[in-house]
Write an enzyme that holds these catalytic residues in place. Structure first.
Site, PDB file in Angstrom:
ATOM      1  N   ASN A 172       6.047   0.005 -15.550  1.00  0.00           N
ATOM      2  CA  ASN A 172       5.897  -0.889 -16.581  1.00  0.00           C
ATOM      3  C   ASN A 172       5.911  -0.560 -17.987  1.00  0.00           C
ATOM      4  O   ASN A 172       4.981   0.557 -18.281  1.00  0.00           O
ATOM      5  CB  ASN A 172       4.940  -2.203 -16.266  1.00  0.00           C
ATOM      6  CG  ASN A 172       3.557  -1.734 -16.768  1.00  0.00           C
ATOM      7  OD1 ASN A 172       3.225  -1.899 -18.065  1.00  0.00           O
ATOM      8  ND2 ASN A 172       2.740  -1.135 -15.858  1.00  0.00           N
ATOM      9  N   ASN A 206     -10.793   0.154 -20.639  1.00  0.00           N
ATOM     10  CA  ASN A 206      -9.431   0.579 -20.308  1.00  0.00           C
ATOM     11  C   ASN A 206      -9.154   1.641 -21.027  1.00  0.00           C
ATOM     12  O   ASN A 206      -8.664   1.893 -22.078  1.00  0.00           O
ATOM     13  CB  ASN A 206      -8.378  -0.600 -20.563  1.00  0.00           C
ATOM     14  CG  ASN A 206      -6.917  -0.317 -20.281  1.00  0.00           C
ATOM     15  OD1 ASN A 206      -6.669   1.043 -20.086  1.00  0.00           O
ATOM     16  ND2 ASN A 206      -5.825  -1.098 -20.543  1.00  0.00           N
ATOM     17  N   PHE A 207      -9.599   2.750 -20.199  1.00  0.00           N
ATOM     18  CA  PHE A 207      -8.931   4.190 -20.715  1.00  0.00           C
ATOM     19  C   PHE A 207      -7.912   4.922 -19.999  1.00  0.00           C
ATOM     20  O   PHE A 207      -7.807   6.112 -19.784  1.00  0.00           O
ATOM     21  CB  PHE A 207     -10.245   5.159 -20.670  1.00  0.00           C
ATOM     22  CG  PHE A 207     -11.357   4.947 -21.323  1.00  0.00           C
ATOM     23  CD1 PHE A 207     -11.493   4.069 -22.541  1.00  0.00           C
ATOM     24  CD2 PHE A 207     -12.984   5.301 -20.700  1.00  0.00           C
ATOM     25  CE1 PHE A 207     -12.444   4.015 -23.192  1.00  0.00           C
ATOM     26  CE2 PHE A 207     -13.900   4.856 -21.735  1.00  0.00           C
ATOM     27  CZ  PHE A 207     -13.715   4.246 -22.944  1.00  0.00           C
ATOM     28  N   CYS A 257      -4.445   3.035 -20.064  1.00  0.00           N
ATOM     29  CA  CYS A 257      -3.004   2.505 -20.180  1.00  0.00           C
ATOM     30  C   CYS A 257      -1.991   3.988 -20.790  1.00  0.00           C
ATOM     31  O   CYS A 257      -2.424   4.574 -21.627  1.00  0.00           O
ATOM     32  CB  CYS A 257      -2.970   1.638 -21.204  1.00  0.00           C
ATOM     33  SG  CYS A 257      -1.546   0.794 -21.507  1.00  0.00           S
ATOM     34  N   CYS A 284      13.981  12.791  15.504  1.00  0.00           N
ATOM     35  CA  CYS A 284      12.699  13.700  15.881  1.00  0.00           C
ATOM     36  C   CYS A 284      13.298  14.884  16.099  1.00  0.00           C
ATOM     37  O   CYS A 284      12.963  15.996  15.572  1.00  0.00           O
ATOM     38  CB  CYS A 284      11.642  13.163  16.886  1.00  0.00           C
ATOM     39  SG  CYS A 284      12.941  13.013  18.564  1.00  0.00           S
ATOM     40  N   CYS A 305      12.901  18.168  13.757  1.00  0.00           N
ATOM     41  CA  CYS A 305      12.186  19.427  14.358  1.00  0.00           C
ATOM     42  C   CYS A 305      13.154  20.628  14.370  1.00  0.00           C
ATOM     43  O   CYS A 305      12.701  21.763  13.971  1.00  0.00           O
ATOM     44  CB  CYS A 305      11.558  19.058  15.533  1.00  0.00           C
ATOM     45  SG  CYS A 305      10.453  20.301  16.256  1.00  0.00           S
ATOM     46  N   CYS A 345       5.739  23.610  20.351  1.00  0.00           N
ATOM     47  CA  CYS A 345       5.135  22.637  19.213  1.00  0.00           C
ATOM     48  C   CYS A 345       4.037  23.070  18.736  1.00  0.00           C
ATOM     49  O   CYS A 345       2.847  23.374  19.140  1.00  0.00           O
ATOM     50  CB  CYS A 345       4.949  21.294  20.205  1.00  0.00           C
ATOM     51  SG  CYS A 345       4.083  20.227  19.458  1.00  0.00           S
ATOM     52  N   CYS A 352       3.059  19.484  14.238  1.00  0.00           N
ATOM     53  CA  CYS A 352       2.749  19.372  12.714  1.00  0.00           C
ATOM     54  C   CYS A 352       2.973  17.928  12.687  1.00  0.00           C
ATOM     55  O   CYS A 352       2.766  17.571  11.308  1.00  0.00           O
ATOM     56  CB  CYS A 352       4.126  19.872  12.029  1.00  0.00           C
ATOM     57  SG  CYS A 352       5.733  19.232  12.479  1.00  0.00           S
ATOM     58  N   CYS A 375      10.036   9.043  13.322  1.00  0.00           N
ATOM     59  CA  CYS A 375      10.435   8.108  14.442  1.00  0.00           C
ATOM     60  C   CYS A 375      10.294   6.712  14.092  1.00  0.00           C
ATOM     61  O   CYS A 375       9.585   6.201  13.536  1.00  0.00           O
ATOM     62  CB  CYS A 375       9.180   8.582  15.816  1.00  0.00           C
ATOM     63  SG  CYS A 375       9.936   7.179  16.924  1.00  0.00           S
TER      64      CYS A 375
HETATM   65  C1  FMN Z   1       2.463  -5.213 -16.107  1.00  0.00           C
HETATM   66  C2  FMN Z   1       1.037  -4.429 -16.200  1.00  0.00           C
HETATM   67  C3  FMN Z   1       0.275  -4.502 -16.959  1.00  0.00           C
HETATM   68  C4  FMN Z   1      -0.850  -3.744 -16.853  1.00  0.00           C
HETATM   69  N1  FMN Z   1      -1.750  -4.162 -17.909  1.00  0.00           N
HETATM   70  C5  FMN Z   1      -2.965  -3.583 -17.765  1.00  0.00           C
HETATM   71  C6  FMN Z   1      -3.830  -3.669 -18.719  1.00  0.00           C
HETATM   72  O1  FMN Z   1      -3.758  -4.344 -19.578  1.00  0.00           O
HETATM   73  N2  FMN Z   1      -5.273  -3.106 -18.629  1.00  0.00           N
HETATM   74  C7  FMN Z   1      -5.450  -2.363 -17.640  1.00  0.00           C
HETATM   75  O2  FMN Z   1      -6.546  -1.837 -17.369  1.00  0.00           O
HETATM   76  N3  FMN Z   1      -4.479  -2.168 -16.615  1.00  0.00           N
HETATM   77  C8  FMN Z   1      -3.321  -2.418 -16.529  1.00  0.00           C
HETATM   78  N4  FMN Z   1      -2.261  -2.419 -15.556  1.00  0.00           N
HETATM   79  C9  FMN Z   1      -2.927  -1.409 -14.604  1.00  0.00           C
HETATM   80  C10 FMN Z   1      -3.216  -2.450 -13.313  1.00  0.00           C
HETATM   81  O3  FMN Z   1      -4.321  -2.937 -13.774  1.00  0.00           O
HETATM   82  C11 FMN Z   1      -3.464  -1.590 -12.122  1.00  0.00           C
HETATM   83  O4  FMN Z   1      -4.619  -0.508 -12.398  1.00  0.00           O
HETATM   84  C12 FMN Z   1      -2.385  -0.822 -11.769  1.00  0.00           C
HETATM   85  O5  FMN Z   1      -1.527  -1.661 -11.820  1.00  0.00           O
HETATM   86  C13 FMN Z   1      -2.625  -0.242 -10.116  1.00  0.00           C
HETATM   87  O6  FMN Z   1      -2.701  -1.197  -9.257  1.00  0.00           O
HETATM   88  P1  FMN Z   1      -1.718  -1.699  -8.226  1.00  0.00           P
HETATM   89  O7  FMN Z   1      -1.060  -0.793  -7.622  1.00  0.00           O
HETATM   90  O8  FMN Z   1      -2.399  -2.757  -7.428  1.00  0.00           O
HETATM   91  O9  FMN Z   1      -0.685  -2.379  -9.249  1.00  0.00           O
HETATM   92  C14 FMN Z   1      -1.238  -3.150 -15.638  1.00  0.00           C
HETATM   93  C15 FMN Z   1      -0.196  -2.866 -14.560  1.00  0.00           C
HETATM   94  C16 FMN Z   1       1.025  -3.690 -14.769  1.00  0.00           C
HETATM   95  C17 FMN Z   1       1.949  -3.797 -13.691  1.00  0.00           C
HETATM   96  S1  SF4 Z   2      12.947   7.073  19.086  1.00  0.00           S
HETATM   97 FE1  SF4 Z   2      11.543   8.581  18.350  1.00  0.00          FE
HETATM   98  S2  SF4 Z   2      11.185   9.887  20.288  1.00  0.00           S
HETATM   99 FE2  SF4 Z   2      13.037   8.655  20.566  1.00  0.00          FE
HETATM  100  S3  SF4 Z   2      14.542   9.988  19.889  1.00  0.00           S
HETATM  101 FE3  SF4 Z   2      14.103   8.549  17.976  1.00  0.00          FE
HETATM  102  S4  SF4 Z   2      12.557   9.641  17.017  1.00  0.00           S
HETATM  103 FE4  SF4 Z   2      12.718  10.730  18.774  1.00  0.00          FE
END
Ligand code: FMN
Ligand code: SF4
Ligand code: FAD
Ligand code: SF4
Ligand code: SF4
Lengths: 434, 444
Positions: free
Chosen positions: A77, A136-137, A139, A353, A357, A380, A383, A390
């Site tokens: 945003n 709010n530090f 934005c 998979c 792999c 294997c 990892c 899958c």
């Molecule tokens: C449209 C929009 C506006 C936002 N405005 C503010 C704001 O005014 N002040 C603030 O502290 N954070 C603002 N945020 C950040 C959100 O508070 C939050 O920290 C961020 O979206 C991450 O959380 P989420 O993943 O749940 O959205 C805004 C986020 C969005 C999407």
């Molecule tokens: S379903 Fe999962 S385990 Fe079976 S072939 Fe596909 S990725 Fe491999």
């Protein structure tokens, strides 16, 4: 049933789910309905200085990333802080707090980095009866260009300074909201607590461009042929936010300090994970913006079911429980050996998979002529890539080799715990041993 | 084994037991966790969701599906059961294709609705497998309510009343509780004795006594019930059946479809249940389809449903009609029975073609005879045993608001009451709402 009542900085709310400062909390109309829907608290949309409010663009302010079936995974945003009059906001905050004494109401503030500006607004906020403030530090766009938001959050000294002013001119809890647009999140967190912040909240949004319009050759959201970087949030940012939360929680300088976690929280499980990593409560923005206020009902029912199943009676019972298990790579047990196991009944023979792999990992999966996929234990390395690609949940499992068992890949017997610090290949370790 | 599908007359054991087992398996088998996950993922969590509006019990469908999605099917079950305590049965028997799933926005988008019914079953099955009852009773109020009829309406009413702290006595004419869940629903919709298990689980709330073999009008009187209780709820369903008024209707082999189905549902061993080689079912509703399909599944060689109007007027949904067709049932429309022929026992049904003349069903004069050694009458059930003094309109007890009848202190709901479709889910909704209204009336 488990009691979700959560006390954070002495502020009690019926559950740990707060709405983050953003459009969902921009006005009385929204906040009242949010409380009716069950939200435990809100952080009011960030207030700015007295006088002419900021203005927003009048074209699209959001961009998005989608998963399969057009599920919104990431939102970006370019919105600024509240564009409504300060006094109107304050009046609304006062009314709402009076009508909902049992819910948390925090006021988010962003004014210029000058003592006078903070000194002017804090008494006005104090008079609303709100439970605390959030600075709010974070934005990352627009406001940062004007020396506010993340421009402050990226300079630890500024954070300490402004926090100190706030503690001086305001009597209730002060939460410092951090920007993730920084390399080491511990620095601003330490700075906040140095300024006597009561808590930190994180993360605010991440600088991002979500897509480029290839006809207009402009980033989206596009305003009359041009775009700018915006703040990224939603499920996609959760891993980044969780790591930052954990880093602060396990930093000896800030360990145990209150954290309000934000970033991609969409379900009860997301909330529980953040809280296990040390957050006393959580804040939500994108999930509410995607699904509406009602989404909190699932968070409430899910968290209380999980707590019942685990025998936790209150949220503080599990807050921070995962923190001691977040460690540095060097302390991981190098003698912990697992092997992938494919559940042949669950396998649908898609071959993902195998492709993963064979082409990109360790050529440890065998494919028969009739499409039976099996793991070669002697290849294997455990990892986990096959597990992650899958499409059938739980189809591939990592099975631990018992102590004393033979690891067919290395030809060695599984031994007790030992980590990199004492590993023969580690130059440092050799030196220490000498 | 001596009998086959070809054996003439009405005979048991036309198919080997293992074929019967396969034939009577779950119509909508339970979802595996993986299937449930994929199915739940498709839900959009719609605002003011159309599916929820279409559900007669207003289950919060988006919420419960989201709860499944996030790995808490037990919480999902709670969401369902708060609105519909027979959510387990409804998941199996609701004609979702004409209710929630018909209006699902993904039906609009892709012609493929979210599988709400099966997801509902997944959630309720998960909770019931834990064998715990999710609700607790409120403090006892000392009030006593009589519930007559232990079908879906009565059970839903009794459960809600018990939850509110009232004591409930249920009276049912039959030897078992459950109503048509136990005696009427097609066997492949309620497998493994689910109806009885659900009743036992529902009674786990406590505060409900069930007295079976107690019939209103034969031993029980409304006056007495009113005297002995603070309120009375009637959920007596439609215990009578419409008569087939054609020549030969009294012949052997001509039976009520509901009796046949009840017998089938109660049969210990389906191989002992006799069925005709050639079966004709008269009617066009759910009962007709169920009788026809189950006859085929028992091994009848040919089964025909004869309905007097066009297919679009059939009470059975398109899904039910397609189901019948897939099982080899032939559906004849625009034919009405005029006679059953046969020497003592039925051997043929004579049908006359019909047409719609100015909105009136009229015979064309042309007839056709179908060979039939068994004829099922599925031409509608009727109210029977309703006490004197209640206002009745169009064969149903008149109710207003939350199921209040014309007699003070007496409520009614389900099939016996006016309004709503004759469906399990509607009966549950009406029973529940009457309980709320009774509670309000009793507590002032
Ligand atoms: C449209 C929009 C506006 C936002 N405005 C503010 C704001 O005014 N002040 C603030 O502290 N954070 C603002 N945020 C950040 C959100 O508070 C939050 O920290 C961020 O979206 C991450 O959380 P989420 O993943 O749940 O959205 C805004 C986020 C969005 C999407
Ligand atoms: S379903 Fe999962 S385990 Fe079976 S072939 Fe596909 S990725 Fe491999
Ligand atoms: C063959 C058949 C198949 C059906 N299939 C479906 C389906 O797939 N899906 C669906 O949604 N609906 C179906 N229905 C409709 C559904 O079964 C009914 O709408 C629902 O059972 C009505 O519930 P109720 O409680 O009002 O009545 P009932 O279920 O009929 O219960 C009434 C109870 O009252 C008792 N009773 C009756 N008279 C007296 C008396 N005088 N004294 C004491 N007790 C009495 C009866 O013994 C019975 O237990 C079907 C109906 C039939 C007949
Ligand atoms: S969400 Fe509402 S305000 Fe935003 S563009 Fe759509 S209609 Fe306009
Ligand atoms: S209409 Fe369909 S997609 Fe929308 S909430 Fe209901 S089940 Fe989900």
């Amino acid at each position: 049933m488990a009691d979700l009542t959560t006390t954070f900085l002495g502020i009690t709310s019926p559950n740990p789910f707060w709405l983050a400062s953003a459009p969902p909390t921009d006005k009385e109309y929204n906040v009242r309905r949010a409380f009716e829907a069950g939200w435990g608290g809100v952080v009011w949309k960030t207030l700015g200085m007295e006088g002419q409010p900021v203005v927003n663009v009048n074209g699209p302010r959001y961009g998005a990333i989608f998963g399969a079936d057009r599920r919104l995974l990431g939102l970006n945003n370019i919105e600024l802080i509240t564009d409504r009059d300060l006094h109107r906001n304050l009046e609304e905050i006062t009314r709402v707090k009076k009508d909902y004494p049992d819910r948390a109401l925090i006021v988010s503030i962003m004014v210029p980095c000058e003592e006078e500006a903070w000194k002017a607004i804090l008494p006005l906020v104090e008079a609303t009866g709100a439970d605390g403030i959030e600075l709010n530090f974070g934005c990352p766009h627009g406001m940062a260009e004007r020396g506010m938001g993340s421009a402050v959050g990226q300079v630890p000294e500024y954070i300490t300074m402004v926090t100190e002013w706030c503690k001086m001119y305001y009597s209730k809890p002060v939460i410092v909201k951090l920007t993730p647009n920084i390399t080491d999140i511990r620095q601003p967190a330490r700075a906040a607590f140095k300024g006597n912040a009561d808590a930190v909240s994180l993360i605010n949004t991440i600088n991002s461009i979500t897509s480029v319009n290839l006809d207009a050759m402009s980033p989206e959201p596009m305003i009359d042929g041009k775009g700018t970087h915006g703040g990224y949030c939603g499920p996609a940012v959760k891993p980044i936010a969780m790591n930052m939360c954990a880093e602060i929680a396990r930093d000896p300088e800030t360990n145990g300090k209150p954290i309000s976690a934000i970033g991609g929280i969409t379900t009860w499980r997301d909330a529980a994970e953040f809280m296990a990593l040390g957050a006393g409560n959580v804040q939500v923005c994108t999930a509410a913006m995607t699904y509406g206020f009602k989404v909190v009902q699932e968070m409430i029912s899910g968290l209380s079911q999980w707590m019942d199943e685990k025998g936790y009676e209150k949220t503080s019972d599990f807050v921070g429980m995962a923190v001691p298990n977040v460690t540095d790579w060097q302390y991981l047990n190098l003698n912990y050996v697992t092997k992938a196991r494919i559940d042949q009944d669950a396998c649908i023979s898609c071959g993902r998979c195998y492709a993963a792999c064979e082409d990109t990992s360790h050529q440890a999966i065998d494919m028969s002529i009739d499409r039976v996929f099996t793991v070669k234990d002697d290849e294997c390395v455990a990892c986990n890539l096959c597990v992650n690609v899958c499409p059938v949940e739980g189809c591939i499992e990592m099975v631990e080799l018992e102590m004393g068992a033979l690891d067919e890949r290395t030809g060695e017997i599984v031994k007790p715990y030992a980590n990199w610090t004492s590993h023969p290949n580690n130059p440092g370790a050799i030196k220490a041993a000498e | 084994m001596s009998n086959t599908t070809m054996t003439p007359g009405i005979q048991p054991g036309r198919l080997p037991g293992e074929n019967l087992d396969v034939n009577f398996q779950d119509l909508h088998p339970p979802l595996t966790p993986h299937e449930a996950h994929v199915a739940a993922d498709r839900c959009y969590f719609c605002h003011d969701a159309p599916c929820m509006t279409a559900c007669p019990t207003s289950i919060d469908i988006p919420l419960f599906i989201r709860q499944i999605m996030t790995g808490t099917p037990e919480a999902a079950a709670r969401t369902i059961l708060e609105q519909n305590i027979l959510g387990g049965m409804c998941a199996r028997v609701c004609p979702t294709e004409t209710l929630c799933e018909e209006v699902c926005v993904r039906e609009t988008a892709e012609g493929q609705p979210v599988e709400i019914g099966r997801l509902q079953r997944y959630a309720t099955d998960t909770l019931m497998a834990r064998n715990s009852h999710p609700f607790a009773r409120a403090a006892e109020t000392g009030k006593r309510v009589a519930v007559v009829g232990a079908g879906p309406a009565g059970l839903a009413c009794a459960h809600r009343l018990a939850m509110k702290g009232h004591d409930v006595v249920m009276y049912d004419a039959r030897a078992k509780a459950g109503g048509l869940n136990e005696f009427g629903i097609a066997a492949y919709k309620s497998t493994e004795d689910f109806a009885a298990r659900e009743v036992a689980w529902l009674l786990g709330i406590g505060g409900i006594t069930v007295e079976t073999g107690r019939s209103l009008g034969a031993g029980l009187s409304l006056e007495q019930l009113k005297q002995d209780h603070d309120a009375v709820f009637l959920g007596i369903g439609l215990a009578g059946v419409n008569a087939l008024s054609v020549a030969g209707a009294e012949k052997d082999g001509v039976v009520d479809a509901v009796s046949f189905i009840a017998e089938l549902r109660q049969a210990e061993d389906l191989a002992t249940l006799p069925v005709g080689r050639r079966v004709v079912v008269i009617g066009g509703g759910m009962t007709a389809i169920d009788a026809a399909v189950q006859s085929r599944l028992l091994g009848a060689e040919s089964v025909t449903v004869a309905y007097r109007r066009g297919a679009d007027r059939m009470g059975a949904s398109q899904f039910e009609q397609d189901l019948a067709a897939s099982k080899g049932v032939r559906i004849m429309t625009n034919v009405m029975p005029v006679a059953v022929h046969g020497n003592g026992a039925a051997s043929e049904v004579e049908l006359e073609y019909t047409q719609d003349v100015d909105g009136r069903l009229t015979g064309t004069g042309e007839t056709v005879r179908l060979v039939a050694d068994q004829v099922f009458k599925a031409i509608g059930q009727t109210l029977q045993g309703a006490p004197e003094g209640l206002e009745i309109t169009r064969g149903k007890i008149v109710v207003t608001g939350g199921g209040r009848t014309s007699v003070k202190g007496v409520w009614a709901g389900g099939d016996c009451a006016l309004g709503g479709e004759d469906l399990t889910v509607t009966a549950v909704a009406e029973g529940r709402d009457a309980a709320e209204d009774i509670h309000k009336a009793l507590m002032g």
